[in-house]
Scaffold this active site. Structure first.
Site, PDB file in Angstrom:
ATOM      1  N   HIS A 173      37.969  43.839  41.227  1.00 23.40           N
ATOM      2  CA  HIS A 173      36.927  44.808  41.093  1.00 23.40           C
ATOM      3  C   HIS A 173      36.988  45.256  39.597  1.00 23.40           C
ATOM      4  O   HIS A 173      38.028  45.711  39.220  1.00 23.40           O
ATOM      5  CB  HIS A 173      36.831  46.048  42.207  1.00 23.40           C
ATOM      6  CG  HIS A 173      35.747  47.093  41.833  1.00 23.40           C
ATOM      7  ND1 HIS A 173      36.158  48.158  41.545  1.00 23.40           N
ATOM      8  CD2 HIS A 173      34.646  46.980  41.706  1.00 23.40           C
ATOM      9  CE1 HIS A 173      35.203  49.028  41.468  1.00 23.40           C
ATOM     10  NE2 HIS A 173      34.186  48.266  41.256  1.00 23.40           N
ATOM     11  N   SER A 174      36.079  45.572  38.840  1.00 23.79           N
ATOM     12  CA  SER A 174      36.200  46.065  37.622  1.00 23.79           C
ATOM     13  C   SER A 174      36.910  45.555  36.694  1.00 23.79           C
ATOM     14  O   SER A 174      37.122  44.307  36.487  1.00 23.79           O
ATOM     15  CB  SER A 174      36.226  47.633  37.754  1.00 23.79           C
ATOM     16  OG  SER A 174      36.067  48.333  36.649  1.00 23.79           O
ATOM     17  N   MET A 175      37.929  46.161  36.201  1.00 20.31           N
ATOM     18  CA  MET A 175      39.131  45.580  35.107  1.00 20.31           C
ATOM     19  C   MET A 175      40.082  44.811  35.660  1.00 20.31           C
ATOM     20  O   MET A 175      40.592  44.130  35.118  1.00 20.31           O
ATOM     21  CB  MET A 175      39.735  46.927  34.433  1.00 20.31           C
ATOM     22  CG  MET A 175      38.917  47.531  33.544  1.00 20.31           C
ATOM     23  SD  MET A 175      38.184  46.766  32.236  1.00 20.31           S
ATOM     24  CE  MET A 175      39.733  46.535  31.210  1.00 20.31           C
TER      25      MET A 175
END
Length: 1011
Positions: A173-175
């Site tokens: 998720h995300s980074m």
């Protein structure tokens, strides 16, 4: 009256600009579809079993951890740390928690129970201590190395299993998604350890904010590696999901995985186009949204090879499953062979031939007869007939194989056929097929199959043969500059089921349109619903809207990604309509949405334009201070200096010349930062007009920020004067004194033992205190000036003092007599000089505000991890802090008189023009222009620190009242040394008397107030 109005025009104009900017921000943050996601609930209490890591990992990464998710019985079974399933590792993103894995883990457990635990998934999750890796890139490499070690630990948990897995699947998720890709850049990493990567709202192309060099280097390394090593990594399958317009933190255009597209191993989608979801999600919702979680888990289970009970190694199979669940969903099992021949053996089935080209079947509500399968035969039109496509759609038909292509027919019964259900597409409540007849000429008929399970259930089937060209319409979109004043109108008198409208000239991200669809029907049988889909052919970013008939529906069409240069396709609006209805489509530019697109794609570059405007205003202030003798107010200087033509043409010229190697060498020799507009041009998101708009927005922000800061300083200075007595601002300022030197040493020490951002913030606070003291002192000096004696009285007193006999007697008796200097404590020039000094310091404070703003993330990261480490390593603000600490330490003592010299002005003017032109192209890399601004401040202080004439000006101030002109001495000691020194008779007693007077009158202001 007219002059007063003209003086207000800049404020009014910039007020409108600020209002437009606010509308754009409002559109990005608040104007989007409502959250239609369903919450994912746990059936049992979730537990997170901590995996014991080797001591070397625990000591090296004390704030990190590895967990295994479980619920109820599965949690109890996992407590002995004997894993038996398929490993999946969840990587949280910026400030993410390892507990976010619970949605995927819980649904996967329920799914495994439904198949009687033939196989199951073990969901692991890593605790990164909720680090702010999107704002501080110094920990990305450390997290990547820790994940590599955790993968080895996870695979060791399966060593006793017969068919032990040799790889893991990763959900990031995300980074967390960029960390998953960064694993392959590690020196000793084996690519076979990872088979599948699914990323959720991960900015793959570039980080949202490039605040430090470590983020820049990390992304450059990862993306370059994946592009250069694309052939070696072709067996790694990647699915990247963007959240759509609800996700204002990571725009979906950044979630595309950079590649050369040589191998079919990457799939980029936006959640609004995912079948059975068709919704936009925010940055956190994408983790727990039930519709997306179900699609992800279904894909995981379909990816399992039933022979090994592990994720399949067949790349084509992986991509087929991902396309099935995230692009074109059909009820056909994606694993079945679509080309296998099928024969119909049900003798009790009913066969009916359809002899019309438009056909509708609505099932009866109830049949008393025994359920029987039914087959409808649709003969293919001959090539001479004007039909090119077969369009069919079903509603509420049971999941089954429902459409076939018949190759052999005997007495209205098909003997041999091929199942075409896999070609169908799920679109909201419809299952749709749209066959190009030229590709199916090997068939003689199409077969529509209604299974026994569908009998006695309400459903409908609509089919028609059509000519594609007759259902395709084209219209140019309205110009963006029309601002919604002009419209394009299309009227469709529908006799069919599907219509398409091509939107010509719609290919740029700054375009946004409001599409209004009105439907009117004469005859409606029952409840009828239409489906409208906005389709972007070069990107999976469609969105779908359903509406009842008749209706009035508004759609907003805008892009997440500009059309590639080598692509000529056109977006289209697909209308799946009812028969015998009229549709009126109106297209106009949406001004609010255009502003929103501008802020969404370019809003992060506004600080650079604000700083460029501040530097232009600062340069104007210095020029006016030298030429006219006083410093302009910040806003007045901004009105005079902030012109787009002073910066943007030079930037565009630099961009053009940087195509040549010889100019690149000159650019690097001048130590100018890399121009980021080149990167934006490659992404298709940079246009000359946008640069001008952003410059104007930056001017408006700087202008109103100047007004707000001025009002704030006045209020705070009033409070400051209550606790600190104001003093007279002296013109005799040294570049450094003991107090400022001590502060500099202290701040440098803080930089060394903690982090540069902490020293910057502390120095910034001290600088604000300095500006507040200046503000209160200026107010006090203006008040004292209003109470000063008249000039005539001063002359009279001076004349009486001048009657003394002899110069030597005058000098000896001066300290005992009320000479002119005794009463002339303050003059208009002193107040003007103090005001000029305050203006310069306020402008410097404007620059420091932005530098501190982009240094704050490092401070937050350091403060959050203070219990683990006292020092931030690596420190992105270390070098900047060293420069700014020295700069702020000496700037505190700077005075306006220091720039009223030719050599100082020339140096500062050239410096700030250089820095203004260098800051404008750096629209992405905030770290670069922060360092550049720091160099500007310290270089300005170095120029202003040359005060060789200050001593002689001090002498002149005391000797002039005694009838002795020493002005020629100061003139003879000019800094340019154009003339030789002139001799002057200067008696030792005169000098001794002057210094005696100087020492005796240093505190004269305090004595004057007392007596």
């Amino acid at each position: 009256m007219a002059g007063g109005l003209m003086s207000w025009l800049p404020a009014i104009f910039r007020g409108f600009l600020l209002a437009f900017l606010g509308l754009g921000i409002w559109d990005v943050l608040f104007v989007y579809e409502e959250n239609k996601c369903s919450m994912t609930y746990m059936f049992e209490y979730p537990e997170y079993i901590k995996i014991k890591l080797p001591n070397r990992l625990t000591s090296k990464y004390p704030s990190y951890g590895l967990y295994l998710y479980g619920e109820g019985d599965s949690a109890e079974a996992h407590k002995n740390l004997k894993a038996t399933g398929i490993p999946v590792l969840f990587l949280p993103g910026n400030a993410g928690s390892y507990r976010q894995v619970r949605s995927l883990g819980s649904v996967a457990l329920r799914k495994a129970e439904n198949i009687y635990n033939k196989f199951h998934f073990d969901f692991f999750s890593i605790d990164f201590n909720e680090e702010l890796v999107a704002l501080y890139g110094g920990s990305l490499e450390r997290q990547t190395t820790f994940v590599h070690a955790c993968i080895k630990v996870i695979l060791k948990l399966y060593k006793d299993q017969k068919a032990a897995p040799c790889s893991v699947a990763i959900v990031g998720h995300s980074m967390g998604g960029i960390i998953a890709r960064a694993l392959f850049t590690l020196p000793n990493f084996k690519p076979t350890l990872i088979s599948l990567i699914i990323t959720q709202a991960t900015p793959h192309i570039a980080p949202v904010l490039l605040l430090d060099s470590y983020l820049i280097d990390f992304y450059t390394t990862v993306n370059n590696y994946w592009i250069l090593k694309e052939k070696d990594l072709r067996n790694i399958t990647i699915l990247s999901m963007g959240g759509g317009f609800r996700d204002y933190q990571v725009r979906s255009g950044l979630t595309i995985v950079p590649s050369l597209s040589l191998y079919n191993n990457t799939l980029n989608v936006v959640t609004s186009a995912v079948p059975r979801a068709w919704l936009s999600v925010d940055h956190l919702c994408i983790v727990w949204c039930k519709e997306l979680v179900l699609a992800t888990i279904r894909a995981f289970f379909d990816l399992v090879d039933h022979q090994t009970n592990q994720i399949t190694t067949d790349l084509e199979r992986r991509m087929s499953v991902l396309h099935h669940h995230f692009v074109n969903h059909s009820e056909k099992d994606s694993e079945e062979n679509l080309e296998s021949s099928i024969s119909f053996s049900d003798s009790s089935a009913t066969w009916s031939e359809i002899k019309t080209y438009k056909w509708t079947y609505i099932s009866p509500e109830f049949s008393a007869w025994e359920p029987k399968a039914t087959y409808f035969i649709l003969p293919l039109p001959s090539e001479r007939e004007p039909y090119s496509n077969l369009y069919c759609r079903t509603t509420n038909l049971e999941p089954s194989n429902w459409i076939y292509g018949c190759m052999k027919i005997n007495q209205s019964v098909c003997q041999e056929s091929i199942d075409l259900t896999g070609e169908a597409e799920l679109l909201k409540m419809y299952k749709i097929v749209n066959f190009n007849l030229d590709e199916y000429r090997s068939f003689s008929h199409f077969i529509i199959h209604i299974s026994k399970a569908s009998v006695n259930k309400r459903f409908s089937i609509d089919c028609e043969f059509l000519t594609a060209k007759s259902r395709m319409m084209s219209t140019p979109v309205t110009n963006v500059l029309s601002l919604g004043a002009s419209t394009n109108r299309i009227v469709i008198n529908s006799t069919g089921l599907v219509h398409k409208i091509q939107l010509q000239d719609f290919n740029q991200i700054y375009q946004a349109f409001k599409i209004h669809v009105r439907s009117q029907c004469q005859f409606i049988h029952g409840k009828t619903e239409d489906v409208y889909r906005f389709h972007v052919p070069w990107s999976h970013e469609d969105f779908v809207v359903t509406t009842s008939v008749p209706s009035s529906t508004v759609l907003f069409a805008k892009l997440h990604r500009a059309r590639p240069e080598n692509d000529s396709s056109v977006p289209e609006l697909q209308l799946h309509t009812a028969r015998s209805c009229q549709y009126e489509i109106t297209i106009r530019t949406s001004f609010l949405e255009v502003l929103g697109q501008l802020i969404r794609f370019h809003g992060i570059y506004l600080p650079v334009y604000v700083v460029a405007n501040i530097l232009l205003a600062f340069g104007r202030q210095l020029m006016h201070l030298y030429s006219e003798g006083h410093c302009l107010d910040f806003n007045i200087a901004l009105n005079a200096a902030a012109k787009p033509y002073k910066v943007i043409p030079f930037v565009n010229l630099s961009v053009f010349l940087l195509r040549y190697d010889w100019f690149k060498e000159i650019w690097s020799l001048l130590m100018l930062p890399e121009i980021d507009i080149l990167t934006l041009n490659e992404e298709g998101s940079c246009y000359p007009m946008i640069s001008i708009l952003l410059f104007l927005f930056g001017t408006a922000i700087a202008y109103w920020n100047g007004i707000f800061l001025r009002l704030l300083l006045k209020q705070l200075s009033f409070l400051w004067s209550i606790f600190h007595r104001p003093c007279i601002i002296k013109n005799e300022h040294k570049p450094l004194n003991f107090r400022s030197s001590s502060i500099m040493i202290l701040l440098l020490f803080i930089t060394w033992i903690t982090c540069g951002a902490a020293a910057l913030i502390l120095g910034y606070i001290l600088y604000i205190v300095k500006v507040l003291s200046l503000q209160s002192s200026v107010c006090t000096m203006k008040g004292i000036l209003n109470l000063a004696p008249y000039q005539e009285d001063m002359k009279k007193i001076t004349k009486e003092g001048g009657d003394k006999s002899g110069m030597r007697e005058h000098v000896l008796k001066e300290p005992e007599q009320p000479g002119s200097d005794r009463f002339k404590l303050l003059s208009v020039s002193d107040v003007d000089s103090a005001v000029d000094t305050l203006q310069i310091h306020i402008t410097i404070l404007h620059l420091l505000n932005w530098i501190i703003l982009f240094s704050a993330p490092s401070f937050i990261y350091w403060f959050k991890n203070l219990r683990y480490s006292r020092r931030l390593d690596p420190d992105p603000c270390g070098f900047v802090a060293i420069i700014l600490v020295f700069s702020m330490g000496v700037l505190i003592n700077s005075h306006s008189t220091s720039v009223k010299r030719r050599h100082t002005y020339d140096g500062l003017n050239g410096l700030f023009l250089h820095r203004t032109f260098s800051v404008a192209p750096c629209r992405i890399h905030m770290k670069r222009w922060t360092s550049s601004r720091s160099c500007s401040l310290v270089t300005r202080r170095m120029y202003c620190g040359l005060k060789k004439e200050q001593f002689f000006r001090t002498l002149q101030a005391y000797f002039s009242g005694r009838g002795f002109d020493v002005g020629k001495i100061s003139k003879s000691l000019r800094m340019d040394n154009r003339r030789p020194f002139a001799t002057a008779a200067l008696y030792p007693d005169h000098v001794a008397s002057a210094f005696s007077d100087y020492e005796g009158q240093k505190d004269s202001f305090a004595a004057f107030l007392k007596g």
